[in-house]
Write a protein that holds these residues in place. Structure first.
Motif: not given
Lengths: 262, 302
Positions: B77, B81, B84-85, B166-167, B170, B249-250
């Motif tokens: 998990d 993260v 994703r970053s 939403t992304s 971002t 969300k993300s």
């Protein structure tokens, strides 16, 4: 010379136009909507100053604005002299420990903001200092130092030692040489550094958010909270005012820099 | 004054440096040491730090989770993260480069007076408060906001766009916040180019695209590399932009760290995450420095 226009590339103009519109459309929309009459934020209901009037009736905004100003002013007054002295100390013919100290000064720029924020929060918790406007000022004074330092250093690097040496040859003592030769040439750099550190302090959100106690919210922290609650004409107006101040500062610092070049 | 003149140069320097050094040691170096210690400390049941009780729990928590039988299971998990970053930072850097380079080139090709005006125009949003800029984007992106109204007015789209939180939102925010960091350094290296080299290349039969690829781009490389560093490195740890425009969300690294200090109240884990982020940041910077050294070498060869 050449048959075709060498220094033009088809396609770059549209991209540049796109980028400039991208940069300015949100700002223009924000400013226009701040003069919207009526409670709805996105539907135009005629020209009005309701948002601006509401600001004066909101004690939290006034308090946040006062806090922002106090913090930025004190942080600038602490960081700029410290940075000036440090720049003067490192303005020497080659020496040994320069690079370590220079990288120490650049450190706040290197570490991600969120990491500086948690580290500062832990420091205050470790030494048992209650979060307040004072802790915000301490934190800001620290991270403003590099922002004040770099313009001063750049300016200083353009001053020739020969001038100071010449003054000394003409029987000036070190103080006279400093006040008459170095200081006047350094001043534009100091002003630019001070403006930069003031804006940086006014702009900071993340560190302030972590180390501000009750009642010590600054404008960015206030806006963050307000955004979470939803948008309103009042926030349009505050945002426009902050935007106006930033633009004023950039313009002033730009013209100070230009005058220095002459 | 007499005392000052009697001091050695080294002593004078130490005195001049002391205010800045004191602030930086007290305000940055010492706090970072505390983070280091907290990241290897144990916590009491209520989340208080037990000073002096060392444990590697925080770092273990990053990679493993305990199941009901207290066995440690490899847990991806938190790695996700970070990935994703990383992905978002790479995308932002790429987007800024693709759009920033032509913009910088466009500015560099203008007459001097207009160049200065355009440069101020690029830097104004960069100086304006980030929260204010993000707020302006909320007005445009939210349901019933500016973009939606505009598209309705054009009769292009009738339904809700659902752009906010939403992304995509971002990504727009990141691009908006960081594109000046790309344009300004690239412009700085383009400005130094001796355009006679380009003329010479064209005299020798190169078309303008060949000149762009083989003359302009290599000469602009230092600016491109520093632009990429200036965008990539801060994007990794960004907190406010995904929090405001992306909703919850993300999760990004920055938001994950913030969570540990608020709702999760797990300071050692937050401290450990901070260190991993710091390591990643330094790695990014070292890579960029390595690249710029190599391009420096390339020039020597040429």
């Amino acid at each position: 010379m050449n048959a075709f226009k060498l220094h033009s590339f088809p396609g770059i103009r549209p991209i540049a136009v796109l980028i400039f519109s991208f940069l300015y459309i949100p700002i223009i929309v924000l400013v226009l909507l701040s003069f919207n009459q009526g409670e709805l934020t996105t539907v135009w209901q005629g020209l009005g100053l309701n948002g601006y009037i509401e600001i004066w009736q909101d004690p939290y905004i006034i308090q946040a604005a006062k806090n922002s100003f106090i913090v930025a002013l004190i942080a600038t007054l602490v960081a700029t002299p410290s940075a000036t002295l440090a720049a003067l100390a490192l303005w020497q013919r080659q020496s040994d420990d320069r690079s370590i100290i220079a990288s120490l000064i650049g450190l706040p720029l290197l570490i991600p903001g969120i990491v500086v924020a948690v580290a500062t929060l832990m420091l205050f918790s470790f030494i048992g200092l209650k979060l307040s406007l004072f802790t915000v000022i301490i934190a800001h004074s620290t991270f403003c130092i590099p922002f004040a330092y770099f313009p001063i250093k750049t300016r200083l690097s353009k001053i020739h030692f020969n001038l100071v040496d010449a003054a000394t040859d003409l029987y000036a003592n070190s103080w006279q040489a400093f006040w008459h030769i170095t200081w006047p040439q350094l001043l534009p750099g100091i002003i630019a550094g001070a403006l930069l550190s003031f804006i940086t302090s006014m702009d900071d959100f993340i560190i302030t958010y972590f180390v501000s106690g009750p009642g010590s919210a600054t404008l960015p922290v206030y806006i963050f909270g307000a955004i979470k609650r939803g948008i309103s004409p009042k926030i349009n107006a505050v945002s426009t005012l902050i935007l106006g101040i930033s633009i004023l500062f950039v313009t002033v610092s730009y013209f100070t820099g230009r005058q220095a070049q002459r | 004054m007499n005392i000052w003149s009697s001091l050695t140069i080294n002593r004078r320097r130490q005195i001049l440096l002391s205010p800045a050094i004191l602030f930086l040691l007290g305000g940055i170096v010492f706090p970072m040491l505390i983070v280091a210690i907290v990241s290897i400390s144990r916590t009491a049941d209520y989340g208080d730090i037990l000073w002096g009780k060392l444990s590697a729990n925080a770092y273990i928590q990053f990679l493993f989770e305990q199941d009901l039988d207290e066995r440690k299971i490899f847990n991806l998990d938190y790695i996700f993260v970070f990935l994703r970053s990383l992905k978002l930072a790479l995308l932002t850097t790429f987007g800024c480069l693709i759009l920033g380079f032509p913009t910088a080139l466009f500015i560099a090709l203008q007459p001097v007076r207009r160049r200065n005006t355009l440069l101020i125009l690029v830097s104004i949003p960069f100086w304006a408060n980030l929260l204010v800029r993000l707020y302006a984007w909320i007005i445009l992106l939210r349901d019933g906001g500016g973009i939606e109204q505009f598209l309705h007015w054009l009769h292009l789209k009738k339904d809700e766009l659902g752009l906010m939180y939403t992304s995509t939102a971002t990504a727009i925010g990141l691009l908006y916040a960081f594109i000046p960091f790309m344009i300004l350094p690239i412009y700085a290296s383009l400005e130094k180019i001796d355009w006679r080299l380009v003329d010479a290349a064209c005299d020798l039969g190169a078309n303008r695209w060949q000149a762009l690829r083989r003359i302009i781009t290599p000469l602009a490389l230092p600016g491109i590399i520093s632009g990429c560093t200036l965008v990539f490195v801060p994007t990794l740890g960004v907190y406010v932009i995904p929090d405001i425009l992306g909703g919850s969300k993300s999760l990004m690294i920055g938001n994950l760290i913030h969570l540990q200090y608020t709702s999760a109240h797990n300071w050692p884990f937050g401290a450990a995450l901070s260190f991993v982020l710091l390591g990643l940041t330094l790695l990014g910077m070292l890579m960029c420095r390595f690249c710029s050294k190599r391009t420096g070498k390339m020039y020597e060869c040429v």
